[in-house]
Design a protein around this motif. Structure first.
Motif: not given
Length: 232
Positions: A11, A14, A16, A18-19, A23, A189-191, A194, A208, A212
């Motif tokens: 990937s 990130t 983040s 949460s991101g 992943v 993904a979140p981040g 997003a 995304p 989450a």
């Protein structure tokens, strides 16, 4: 009997939390769905391990298929990952995850979860790239999403490409006065990206693809496995 090549799920990376967790959950889900394979995660940027480190940790001569956990094929796929693979005998790079009708179906599901109405105007929010091939991939995804939803879907980019997402949202408002504008977040993904998509001026933005707090969508796992099989 020789072991199959490893599946390296790579990937962008990130900052983040949460991101990164989302992943990692995808990589774990791929490993669970394919217990016969050595599945390893890695990153193009921001996080570690990087791709050369992951490749270097594999047994010599084992082979590897790098599956980009990227939604379109831009510089990272055609240059960064291609160079990493070329440096190791038996390593190849698979296609990016998109365009793919299964991702389009997942986009539509995320829009439904966000409360999409039949009268809403839809703008696909993509990360953006300086590589025209990646931009074309996103335009193709917007066409497929529009066909599935039965309405035109515009595209806006968060970075590097035009039109900017905020401009695409403004254009949708001008074209469809009085209607809500809904962003379809074509982001893995979140981040940071997003968050930018959610704050770009639309009435609603979908989650995304890796939302989450929800299980990993089986469509994503299936696409990753198919990319591996095709490249192998």
């Amino acid at each position: 009997m020789l072991a199959p090549p490893a599946l390296l799920a790579i990937s962008h990376g990130t900052s983040s939390e949460s991101g990164a967790a989302a992943v990692a959950a995808l990589v774990d889900a791929v490993a669970e769905a394919a217990p016969e394979l050595r599945v390893r995660g890695g990153f193009v940027d921001v996080q570690q391990p990087d791709v050369p480190t992951v490749l270097g940790a594999l047994p010599e001569g084992s082979g590897a298929v790098i599956v980009p956990l990227l939604l379109s094929a831009g510089f990272h796929v055609h240059v960064d990952l291609a160079e990493d693979a070329a440096a190791v005998d038996g390593a190849v790079v698979a296609r990016a995850l998109g365009p793919d009708d299964r991702l389009v179906a997942l986009l539509a599901r995320r829009l439904d979860e966000a409360g999409l109405d039949a009268s809403d105007a839809v703008v696909l929010a993509a990360a953006g790239s300086t590589d025209a091939r990646a931009v074309a991939d996103c335009a193709e995804t917007a066409l497929r999403l529009g066909a599935l939803l039965g309405r035109e879907v515009a595209v806006g980019y968060i970075s590097a490409a035009r039109p900017r997402l905020s401009d695409a949202i403004a254009a949708a408002r001008a074209t469809h006065p009085g209607r809500r504008v809904v962003v379809a977040s074509y982001l893995l993904a979140p981040g940071y990206f997003a968050d930018l998509a959610a704050d770009a001026g639309a009435d609603i933005a979908s989650a995304p693809l890796l939302a989450a707090g929800t299980p990993v969508a089986p469509e994503l796992v299936a696409v990753v496995r198919d990319r591996y099989t095709a490249a192998r």
